[in-house]
Structures are given as C-alpha cells and as structure tokens.
Design an enzyme around this catalytic site. Sequence first.
Site, PDB file in Angstrom:
ATOM      1  N   GLU A 182      33.850  34.098  39.766  1.00 26.68           N
ATOM      2  CA  GLU A 182      34.783  34.971  40.487  1.00 26.68           C
ATOM      3  C   GLU A 182      34.455  36.441  40.224  1.00 26.68           C
ATOM      4  O   GLU A 182      34.355  37.255  41.151  1.00 26.68           O
ATOM      5  CB  GLU A 182      36.205  34.652  40.044  1.00 26.68           C
ATOM      6  CG  GLU A 182      37.270  35.625  40.499  1.00 26.68           C
ATOM      7  CD  GLU A 182      38.564  35.423  39.717  1.00 26.68           C
ATOM      8  OE1 GLU A 182      38.770  36.112  38.694  1.00 26.68           O
ATOM      9  OE2 GLU A 182      39.349  34.557  40.126  1.00 26.68           O
ATOM     10  N   ASP A 209      35.162  29.033  46.068  1.00 28.80           N
ATOM     11  CA  ASP A 209      35.712  30.269  46.629  1.00 28.80           C
ATOM     12  C   ASP A 209      34.901  31.479  46.203  1.00 28.80           C
ATOM     13  O   ASP A 209      34.793  32.464  46.939  1.00 28.80           O
ATOM     14  CB  ASP A 209      37.179  30.435  46.254  1.00 28.80           C
ATOM     15  CG  ASP A 209      37.390  30.664  44.760  1.00 28.80           C
ATOM     16  OD1 ASP A 209      36.675  30.043  43.949  1.00 28.80           O
ATOM     17  OD2 ASP A 209      38.284  31.453  44.403  1.00 28.80           O
TER      18      ASP A 209
END
Length: 928
Positions: free
Chosen positions: A85, A257
């Site tokens: 991330e 993601d």
Amino acid sequence: MKKKIGLLVTMVMTLSAVTASGGGFTKTSTAKAATLSEYQQRFSTLYNKIHDSKNGYFSPLGIPYHSVETLMVEAPDYGHETTSEAMSYYTWIEAMNGRFTGNWNGLTKAWDTMEKYMIPTHDDQPTNSTYDPNKPATYAGEYETPDKYPSQLQPSVPVGKDPIANELKAAYGTSDIYGMHWLLDTDNWYGYGTRADGKTAPSYINTFQRGKQESVWETVPQPSWDEMKFGGKNGYLDLFTGDSSYSKQWKYTNAPDADARVVQAMYSADNWAKEQGVDLSSLVQKSSKMGDYLRYSFFDKYFKKIGSQDINSAATGYDSSSYLMSWYYAWGGGVGSNWSWRIGSSHDHFGYQNPLAAWVLSTNSDFKPKSTNGATDWGKSLNRQLEFYQWLQSSEGAIAGGATNSYNGRYEKYPAGTSTFYGMAYVPNPVYEDPGSNTWFGMQTWSMQRMAEYYYNTGDTKAKALLDKWVKWVKPEVKLNVDGTFQVPSTIDWSGQPDTWNGSYTGNPNLHVKIVNYSTDLGVSASLANTLLYYSAATQKYTPTAFDDKAKDIAKQLLDRMWKLYSDDKGLSAPEARNDYNRMFDQEVYIPSTFSGTMPNGDAIKPGIKFIDIRSKYKNDPDYAKVKAAYDKGESPVFNYHRFWAECEIAIANGTYANLFDNATVPTNTVKTAITTPTEGQIFDNSTTANPITISASATTDNGTIAKVEFFANGTKVGESATSPYKVTWTPSGYANSSDGVDSYALTAQATDTSGLSSVSSKVNIKVKLPVKPKPVGNVSLQFFNGNTSTSTNSIVPKFKVTNTGTTSINLADLKFRYYFTADGATSNNFWCDWASVGSSNVTGSFVKLATPVTNADTYLEVGFSTAAGTLAPGATVEIAGRFAKADWSNYSQSNDYSFNGSASSYADNSKVTAYIGGTLASGVEPK
C-alpha cells in the site's frame, strides 16, 4: 493569499568541433514562467517534507516506512515495516510531482525501489518453473478463530485448474510472478533477514493467517522464506498448516488493491508525461505486466467453481473466476526442493475494487497486457465490478462489504435466505471481523475515489448513479464546525442485506448503514476530499447544469482546515487516542500446546503468551514507556502519527484540487532551433594518428547555473564532460566500415537544467577517417552436433569442429560460428564453454536477437575467440564444446530451432550452422 514565483529557465547552448571552421550552432529551450497556485504550493511543501531525510519517512535503502513513528500497531504490527500500500502511494505522489515539475526521476526511483524490494526477484521465488497449473495447490480449510489452527492439509479434496499460468509464461518468458508482496520488515527489526540469513535488510514477512477473528494483536510474525532457522522444529509452518512432514519453503501474498493503485497512478503519469513530451513507456509496460498478473485475484482460492457451495467442486477454466479483485492472491514453493503452488482468494471486498484500473487495462493501448486474454478479462472485470457496487449500495448510499465463494472458508452451504451475487454469498465484513473489514469509513473513501476518478475520465452513467447516491449520503455527514474544526465519519456499522442480484439495482430497502462515531482522521479526510473533487469536476464536465459545487466546497473546506489546524514540521498530524493499545498487554496470542520455539531474538513462543511477549524489542522503543504508563492508569495513550500513505493522500488531494479547480501550473517545453552546421565533407583524420576531436558546449539558465552537459556519438555517450568550458575530448577508435575509410558520426551535446525540467540538445554530422582493417581471407569447413537431443530441455549443448581448408593461416579472433534457435520467451540466456582445444577461457559467446524473426529462429548464439587463441594453420582443426541455458532454467523446445539436428550423435556436416571470417559468410546457410 501569498504566492510563489516560479523559475523562468532559458538555456542557450553552442556546440562546435574545434578543428572545424565555422562549425557552431545554438539551441534554446524555455520553461513557462509560473506562479504556483496555493494548493499546488501545498503539494510541493508536503512533498518536500516527505522527502526530507531528517523527517524519517524513508529507510536508509530508500524504502518508505509505514509510519515515521516506530511504535505503531494497526495492520502492520510495527511502524517501520512497510506495505505494498505504501509503495503504491509512493508511485502516486511521484506521478503528481512529475505533473507539476516535469521531473520524472522520482517516479523512476519509486519503480526501481519497488522492483528491488517489494516484487520478489527470481532468487526470492526460485522454483516457479515446477508449477503445475493442473494441480495449483493442496486444499486446507479456513476456520473462524486462531485456536482452530493449524489447518490440516487435505490432498483428497479436489482443486481446479489454473487457466492463466501458461499464457502468462508465454507472454513474459518466465514462470515468476510479477506482483508485490504485501508486508516487508524494512530494517529487519525481527531478525529473519533476507532469505533467512538473519541479518540483511529488508526481509519479507507475514502475520495474518488464522481466520477471520484473528486480529493483529493475535498474530505470530513469520518469515516469508522459512528455512526452519527460527521458530520451532518446523520453523513457523506448523502453527498454520497441519501436515505429516514439513519442507523448507518460500511464500508471498499480494494485496490486489495496492497493485491496482499503481496502475491507476501510472495512467495519470502517462497522460501528464505525454503532455510534456516525455516517454514513460518502459514504466507503463511494467504496470501493464503487473496488471496482467493481478488477474490471479479474480480466481477462487482453490480454483473451484463460482457459486457451487461444494467442497468437491473443481473448475477447469474461467468458471472459477468471479472477475472481481479478491482480498489476495498468493504463491510459494520449496527451498532446496522443486515444488510450487499458487492460490487466489474466495472473498471479494468492494473496497478492493478499482474500476479505473480495469478500464485502463482493458481499453488503453499503452496499458493492454501482453497475455492472450489479459485485456478481455479486465474488460469483463470492469462490468462485473460496477455491478458489484450496485448490488452492495445501501438504501442510504454507502457501499456494503462484499461476497464469498467459500462460506466459512470451507465451501459450506449458504444459510437459507442469504443474498447472492452471481452465486456468491453476501457477507458484511469479508475476511476479517476483529475489527470488521467494512467498519472503517476509510474503505468507503478509498474505493469511491477510484470510482469518481473513473467517472471523471469516462462519463460512465453507472458510475454517475452510484456516486450521486453516495455523495448525497456523505455530504451531510461531514461536520464543518463554526470554530473551524471538522470531523468525518470514522466507524460505521451494517444491518440487513442487499437483494439478490438480478441484473439491476433495487434500492436495497433492507440494507442499511449507521455511523457509529466521527474523527479527524487526516488520511481519510483527504481521500474523501479527493473523491468529492473528482465527482464535482465530473458533474461540471458531463452535466454542467447540475454542477455539484457543494461537493467541491466541502472538499476545499476539509483541505483548508486540516492544513491550518494540523500542519507540523514533518507534515500533517492530528492527535488520536489508541483505545486498543491495552491489547498489547492483555491479548493472548493462541499457541497450540504442541508448539514450542523462539523468535530470532530469543522471545519464547509458547501457550499463554501475549502480543508484547514475542515482541519484547518494543520495550526499548522511545514511546513504550508512554504506552505502558497509560495502560497502568487504565487510559488510552494519544499519538500524533505520520503515516506515509496518509501524508501522500493529503498531498495528492491538494494537487487534485490544483489540477481540477485552481489553475495548476504545469511545465511546458517549447524548443526554438537555429542551427548552422560545419562544412559538409570536412574530414577528421584518425587513420594514422590518434587525433582527438574536442567537442565544446555552453548552457546557461537565467541564474547562470547548469546541471550537466553530456556528449554522444551516434547515440552512445562518449565521455564525461568537464566544466569551464563544458567539453569532452574524444578519440574515435576501431576500423572503418566503409571502403574509403570514412565514417559519419552524429555528434550530440545535451544539457539539462538544475530542476531536471528542461533539456536542450544540438546535433551535427561530422566525418572521421579511420584505418581500414585488412579483409581476412581463408576457407573453412564446419561440422557440428548437439550434445543434448531432447526436444524439450533446459539446456542446449552445441559442439563445433572447424578445419582450415585453405593455404594460409587464419586469425582465430576473425572466426565466428552461429547457432540459430527460437528463444521461447524473453528470458535472458547464459553461455558456458565447457571445453575447447584452444582453452575454454579463449572462447566467447553472445546472444543476438534477429531484427526480424524468421521461420524457426529469432535468436542466434555467436561463438568466437579472443586474440589469445592464436591462429589456425592450414589443415589444422579446432573444437569447442559449449552449453547455454535460460537465466531461470526454464525449458527450450528444440524442435522449432533452425540449427537443431536431433539425429546426429557425432560431428557431421550441418549447413544450418554458419561460420564467418571477418564478418563474411564462409560456411553454411543463414535462415530466411
């Protein structure tokens, strides 16, 4: 409002070959004079704070930390770990910096860091070539709580087939996976080291592995490369998986993601760079490749049929694909033993979807993946993702959790009345329930920001409908208080379920969201602002009569208020009470009674331990005393954290406001040219003496500074420049290619200004007379055979025997042989000379790609000799036994190789192997 004045850069450069008469020319480049907007200046200010080494956002290796502070427990269990991330935010902030400055070096550096440390190299995943797509992995069930682990491996439970492995290998010429592992011990705090060496930073690690009720406070950190040097008798493996015996192994987990956010950032970067005339194609291709492998997140964990509710179902192709981005995909294999596995995930969370990335990978020619089905799969994913959001949109407008294809993690039958989406069961909090994975409001803003940016770029009416309702719900929930403070939703809760999906949104009257509390979470507030800005700009773009100016104003208020209230020396930070930090001392970490072992520092891993017991190094942290004192008093410690992702989010949101609403200043590169070339035909004579050619150049900015001047000949750098004046002395070497001994050189000088923004170059063609190499003469006969005649093999064994059939000696340095073959992929090749009659150290080997592939050949191995090999007398013979293989030791298919002859087991004539003397074909027939 105070504004900064931008630098006006003007560069004038002259280049001349000193020995030529009248040979000067000039070129000028200008960058637009600029006054930075307030929000662009904020971006620059925060970008510089993040990159200021004294603020501590990056490790000594240049890897971004999860947070500046070390005592930090949330998803990572230590602040100086990092995540994929954080790495995705690193690319995003560097993309926006390139937008504003024209300097793309930071983005290149971010990619270099990602490839070096977050994407496992071949050495980190060495046995992928043994992977069998027909047997991807061995089944082990998931359980609700950690005390149900280890989970027993069950080889008798059928698993499906992996339908994309072979096409990925064909597309990229490797069996390795190109995706980020999610968690990195950046400074080797735990002590596992790189590939279990115990000392080298960084170290791939993992934590969560034991069911949906396993909070971070109940995890056992473990190395991704487990050689059983740490932990118990089987390393850490028998804490998680039950087996009759254990093998040393490596294993990695991807957070989809994050990889998709990289694609999202690179799409913006590519567009902005093109506006500046900058080519980022090499980085775009890498993000496309990452997106290709990201398709593993589409597939059920064990490639079982979607919606089967049957542990014994096994898919044979895409019937195991939900076309949604699941919570993870993972891969692993043996250390010192040849086996490997791959899995997807059965759980799909709305918060991990990225319709913008799906749209880019399916429609943009620069980003379409190389694999056969990559772009098509992402096109299907885009439609499925949009439907997923529609299915999960609550009556109020917020988006509910997601769906699972493996109820309770064991493919159980769904309870009666469970709502479904393409056969998958609704779950309010996919994957994790302590805390619930969809109780954090930030998951709403992260995911809907992508939806808003997608809507802004495409005008898709499905996205508009989703956003219209979501924004209507969220706007009244943003508290802009009269005293200048603000709050946004923090914890949310869910009741009911959506209607079963039948192809259209019903309004979901039985699905509801409730806001439990509010906070001043700055990262989430910035993400919300970014979402509202793209939505507002899209309404202005596509429905100007319904322009949502209020959404823009709320975003502006959030950005202005947080900048005013919470700016500090390191960035922006708001105080937060950590009510959960008591679990550091109270929370038991389940350890089965059969396990006993230690952490690398000696901390005991045994039944009854607490979080702190296997992380005793925290007791030396500068903030530990503060946490312990608060715990002893029954209070919650208060921290001002500087999370890397949140700081980037704030900077990017201000940059988004500048781009969309505040007339951001972006670089231009207008080049004006006035060139006078030297007299054509002027010849610099290097044929008999080494006459140097001195190239000079000058380049100035308006403040009289220069970053660098470089010199090139025919595109190759010819020397480092020296200042006062900027010049290089170059002596052309070698022999002329032309019969008259005169070769042309395109000489170029290139200067770059101090900001890296503007570059100018000047070019002139000059001629140099070089010595002409005498043409070698001679006649040879060449015989050949393959030492390995297997049609499928990981090594090719060419053996050459050449005889001088002429009457004069031949310099072996003039003699070369070529073996033509099909490389079967893009992996590099390595050559070894196992034996030669003139000494193996005197033999050279190199690989050349054919500019235009021909039937059964796209590459050739060229074998030659050093000058120390001597000469080949008339009638004499030289023999060479060679061998070559791919860098990853994957197989060649020799049956499609032009020079292959599987029938000869000893030296024989072979016209498809060629020999050259001084570059002239002397034996054999080249492929056509």
